[in-house]
Scaffold this active site. Structure first.
Site, PDB file in Angstrom:
ATOM      1  N   ASP A  99       0.868  -1.187   0.000  1.00  0.00           N
ATOM      2  CA  ASP A  99       0.000   0.000   0.000  1.00  0.00           C
ATOM      3  C   ASP A  99       0.891   1.219   0.000  1.00  0.00           C
ATOM      4  O   ASP A  99       2.105   1.092  -0.172  1.00  0.00           O
ATOM      5  CB  ASP A  99      -0.956  -0.011   1.203  1.00  0.00           C
ATOM      6  CG  ASP A  99      -2.299   0.619   0.847  1.00  0.00           C
ATOM      7  OD1 ASP A  99      -2.304   1.789   0.442  1.00  0.00           O
ATOM      8  OD2 ASP A  99      -3.335  -0.055   0.956  1.00  0.00           O
ATOM      9  N   HIS A 151      -2.752   3.256  -4.569  1.00  0.00           N
ATOM     10  CA  HIS A 151      -2.155   2.711  -3.339  1.00  0.00           C
ATOM     11  C   HIS A 151      -0.781   2.090  -3.622  1.00  0.00           C
ATOM     12  O   HIS A 151      -0.378   1.132  -2.964  1.00  0.00           O
ATOM     13  CB  HIS A 151      -3.073   1.668  -2.679  1.00  0.00           C
ATOM     14  CG  HIS A 151      -4.308   2.273  -2.087  1.00  0.00           C
ATOM     15  ND1 HIS A 151      -4.344   2.816  -0.833  1.00  0.00           N
ATOM     16  CD2 HIS A 151      -5.565   2.420  -2.590  1.00  0.00           C
ATOM     17  CE1 HIS A 151      -5.567   3.272  -0.580  1.00  0.00           C
ATOM     18  NE2 HIS A 151      -6.331   3.048  -1.634  1.00  0.00           N
ATOM     19  N   GLU A 162      -9.839   3.219  -5.262  1.00  0.00           N
ATOM     20  CA  GLU A 162      -9.539   4.619  -4.924  1.00  0.00           C
ATOM     21  C   GLU A 162      -8.446   5.265  -5.779  1.00  0.00           C
ATOM     22  O   GLU A 162      -7.673   6.081  -5.276  1.00  0.00           O
ATOM     23  CB  GLU A 162      -9.134   4.706  -3.438  1.00  0.00           C
ATOM     24  CG  GLU A 162     -10.240   4.242  -2.506  1.00  0.00           C
ATOM     25  CD  GLU A 162      -9.850   4.291  -1.034  1.00  0.00           C
ATOM     26  OE1 GLU A 162     -10.720   4.587  -0.213  1.00  0.00           O
ATOM     27  OE2 GLU A 162      -8.686   4.003  -0.690  1.00  0.00           O
ATOM     28  N   TYR A 187     -15.682  -3.827   8.376  1.00  0.00           N
ATOM     29  CA  TYR A 187     -14.346  -3.250   8.512  1.00  0.00           C
ATOM     30  C   TYR A 187     -13.977  -3.152   9.993  1.00  0.00           C
ATOM     31  O   TYR A 187     -14.661  -2.512  10.790  1.00  0.00           O
ATOM     32  CB  TYR A 187     -14.267  -1.862   7.856  1.00  0.00           C
ATOM     33  CG  TYR A 187     -13.901  -1.914   6.387  1.00  0.00           C
ATOM     34  CD1 TYR A 187     -14.013  -3.108   5.668  1.00  0.00           C
ATOM     35  CD2 TYR A 187     -13.432  -0.793   5.709  1.00  0.00           C
ATOM     36  CE1 TYR A 187     -13.676  -3.170   4.331  1.00  0.00           C
ATOM     37  CE2 TYR A 187     -13.097  -0.856   4.364  1.00  0.00           C
ATOM     38  CZ  TYR A 187     -13.224  -2.053   3.680  1.00  0.00           C
ATOM     39  OH  TYR A 187     -12.890  -2.108   2.355  1.00  0.00           O
TER      40      TYR A 187
HETATM   41  C1  TNX Z   1     -10.546   2.127   2.279  1.00  0.00           C
HETATM   42  S1  TNX Z   1     -11.123  -0.690   1.301  1.00  0.00           S
HETATM   43  C2  TNX Z   1      -9.462   1.518   1.710  1.00  0.00           C
HETATM   44  C3  TNX Z   1      -8.248   1.273   2.524  1.00  0.00           C
HETATM   45  C4  TNX Z   1      -8.341   1.948   3.864  1.00  0.00           C
HETATM   46  C5  TNX Z   1      -9.716   1.711   4.439  1.00  0.00           C
HETATM   47  C6  TNX Z   1      -9.875   2.269   5.828  1.00  0.00           C
HETATM   48  C7  TNX Z   1     -10.288  -0.192   0.257  1.00  0.00           C
HETATM   49  C8  TNX Z   1     -10.438  -0.972  -0.895  1.00  0.00           C
HETATM   50  N1  TNX Z   1      -9.516   0.908   0.460  1.00  0.00           N
HETATM   51  O1  TNX Z   1      -7.104   1.683   1.820  1.00  0.00           O
HETATM   52  O2  TNX Z   1      -7.365   1.433   4.693  1.00  0.00           O
HETATM   53  O3  TNX Z   1     -10.681   2.300   3.601  1.00  0.00           O
HETATM   54  O4  TNX Z   1     -11.120   1.889   6.382  1.00  0.00           O
END
Ligand code: TNX
Length: 528
Positions: free
Chosen positions: A185, A246, A303, A399
């Protein structure tokens, strides 16, 4: 003498039978259970045997486990036995098993290694709970879902081999069968890749709280050790190589594959259209595939918009979008995903991606979708309608970085938080969406993101007891699930956690298990 011992045993059996009855406690709760008003008392010199290679191994493992139990003290000459029987011709489903406890014999049966392993786990829980005094009963059991997962993010904070092994032990006892390992990440790259040594010499430096923290990562030897440890417990390990977003830690180490980014999100993405990027990814995947025998590789896909600012201004990227009719930056993101999914497929594996990939135009035969955006139910529905297989890990309630109790302060909230009960009750609130698509729903997963989890105590506290609830939600047939019964049984599992020195949130006495300190002032969050 023998006669007296036998009489002693007989009287004891009757005295105890009354207390043991109707108190069978197993996690997760089984599909069928019938019991009789009789009792089987385990003794140290009982015969334990198998009917072949794997069954013999489990028999030996059980012998070994029993040696450590102090309560097995009635020594009688034994004719009685515990028998492990693996019969591939029998008509049990893949993970199903039967556990039959009679006064003279305990028989564990399955048609697969997985099933026989679970039969042993169930028996072991009963032995521990009743201190070797077992109710005569017959359990016939099988899971609701084939994917029963736990995800651990070790990029933001690294916990190491011993902690992971401890969690694998607990997962096995809960019949969880997938360990999704989030090893890459923005914060750090945590896995040795021989061809690209800077991934670990540079990419694994730092954690969420301290960008200078010493490098922490798993060597390939460590990875093989953990994968084998997990396989021994019927757990498949799925690595995640998160891309194109990421990807900060990779791009920091190898700027030539970076797609730019800005401010806090500098180097957040891979360069989306350089051939060099795809060669790099393919080479890394070769090493991952060699290390992880699972049929799946998680490629992330989430993301990307956080840090793709330079895609909008880089003339080469803009030209590529035009020449390939990709329309815009989102089209380019989808192009990237399609290419990587194809690379994974060309190596004989199936990709898994976060739910953004539903829009990338990938064939449902090549990718499995992990649905995480609980506030976008239409994304789940779209995935199902398009024919994708889906694993459910919606932020709410799955989560683990969300708080679990009203007075807790460290962790996320988003129109509420994730209580033990909300985890247990899932997916009843969205069953209506899945109607008709049940075959595509592979299962569910509790996902532990660790931005605000910097030490083992906090990790344990955020994981337990919610992981126990997830395990029962994923294994136990919907018709057999009952939160009240779960809560009645739960103290027994909490006691086992105490014995292992694992900290947890006690929902029955919240103030007795205070929230461990925040790793940092900024971690005390209320929203988002
Ligand atoms: C979203 S879940 C993210 C993570 C973060 C998380 C924190 C996802 C696919 N991406 O990178 O750690 O939220 O809740």
């Amino acid at each position: 003498m023998n006669y007296i011992k036998r009489l002693e045993l007989f009287i004891l059996q009757w005295c105890i039978a009354l207390t043991v009855l109707a108190q069978i406690t197993v996690f997760p709760w089984p599909a069928h259970l019938t019991e009789k008003k009789e009792i089987f008392i385990l003794t140290p010199n009982i015969n334990i045997k198998g009917n072949g290679e794997y069954a013999d191994k489990l028999a030996q493992d059980l012998c070994q486990d029993l040696k450590n139990l102090s309560f097995l003290n009635i020594k009688i000459p034994e004719k009685r036995s515990i028998e492990f029987r693996l019969n591939t011709q029998s008509d049990f489903e893949k993970e199903a098993y039967s556990l039959k406890i009679d006064t003279e014999k305990i028989l564990l049966e399955a048609s697969s290694k997985e099933g026989l392993f679970y039969a042993k786990e169930t028996l072991w829980q009963m032995i521990k709970q009743r201190k070797g005094k077992l109710a005569v009963c017959h359990i016939k059991d099988y899971p609701q879902y084939q994917w029963r997962g736990f995800m651990l993010d070790e990029s933001r904070h690294f916990f190491g081999k011993e902690k992971v092994k401890q969690y694998l032990d607990l997962m096995a006892s809960l019949k969880l069968n997938v360990f999704h390992w989030h090893l890459t990440d923005e914060t750090g790259w945590r896995i040795e890749i021989k061809r690209y040594p800077k991934l670990t010499t540079e990419g694994s430096i730092g954690n969420w709280h301290n960008p200078q923290a010493p490098a922490k990562y798993y060597t390939q030897k460590d990875i093989r050790e953990i994968v084998a440890y997990a396989a021994d417990r019927n757990i498949m390990v799925i690595p995640e190589f998160d891309m194109p977003g990421h990807a900060t830690a990779v791009c920091r180490a190898y700027p030539e594959v970076s797609g730019g980014g800005e401010g806090r999100w500098k180097h957040f993405t891979f360069h989306p259209c350089k051939e060099e990027t795809f060669r790099f990814i393919s080479n890394v995947l070769d090493e991952l595939i060699d290390l992880f025998p699972s049929p799946y590789i998680h490629i992330g896909g989430d993301e990307v918009h956080f840090g793709n600012q330079s895609w909008f201004t880089d003339p080469n990227i803009q030209r590529f979008i035009k020449e390939n009719n990709l329309i815009n930056e989102t089209g380019l993101e989808h192009y990237f995903i399609r290419r990587v999914v194809d690379i994974v497929a060309s190596k004989g594996k199936t990709a898994i991606g976060w739910d953004e990939i539903v829009d990338a135009g990938v064939s449902p035969s090549k990718v499995i979708v992990m649905w995480w955006r609980h506030d976008r139910k239409y994304q789940l529905l779209k995935a199902l309608e398009y024919g994708y297989r889906v694993i459910m890990t919606p932020r709410r309630p799955f989560y683990g970085d969300f708080i679990q109790y009203a007075s807790h302060k460290i962790g996320r909230q988003w129109s509420g938080y994730n209580t033990l009960e909300t985890v247990y009750d899932y997916p009843s609130s969205i069953n209506y969406l899945m109607r008709g698509y049940e075959k595509q729903v592979m299962g569910m997963q509790f996902s532990m993101w660790t931005e605000r989890i910097a030490n083992e105590k906090r990790l344990d506290f955020m994981t337990f007891p919610r992981l126990i609830a997830l395990a029962e939600a994923a294994w136990t047939l919907e018709t057999r699930k009952e939160c009240t019964s779960f809560l009645q049984r739960l103290p027994i599992f909490l006691q086992w956690l105490d014995e292992k020195g694992i900290y947890y949130f006690n929902p029955f006495q919240p103030s007795s298990t205070p929230e461990p300190d925040a790793p940092d002032k900024e971690d005390v969050l209320k929203n988002g």
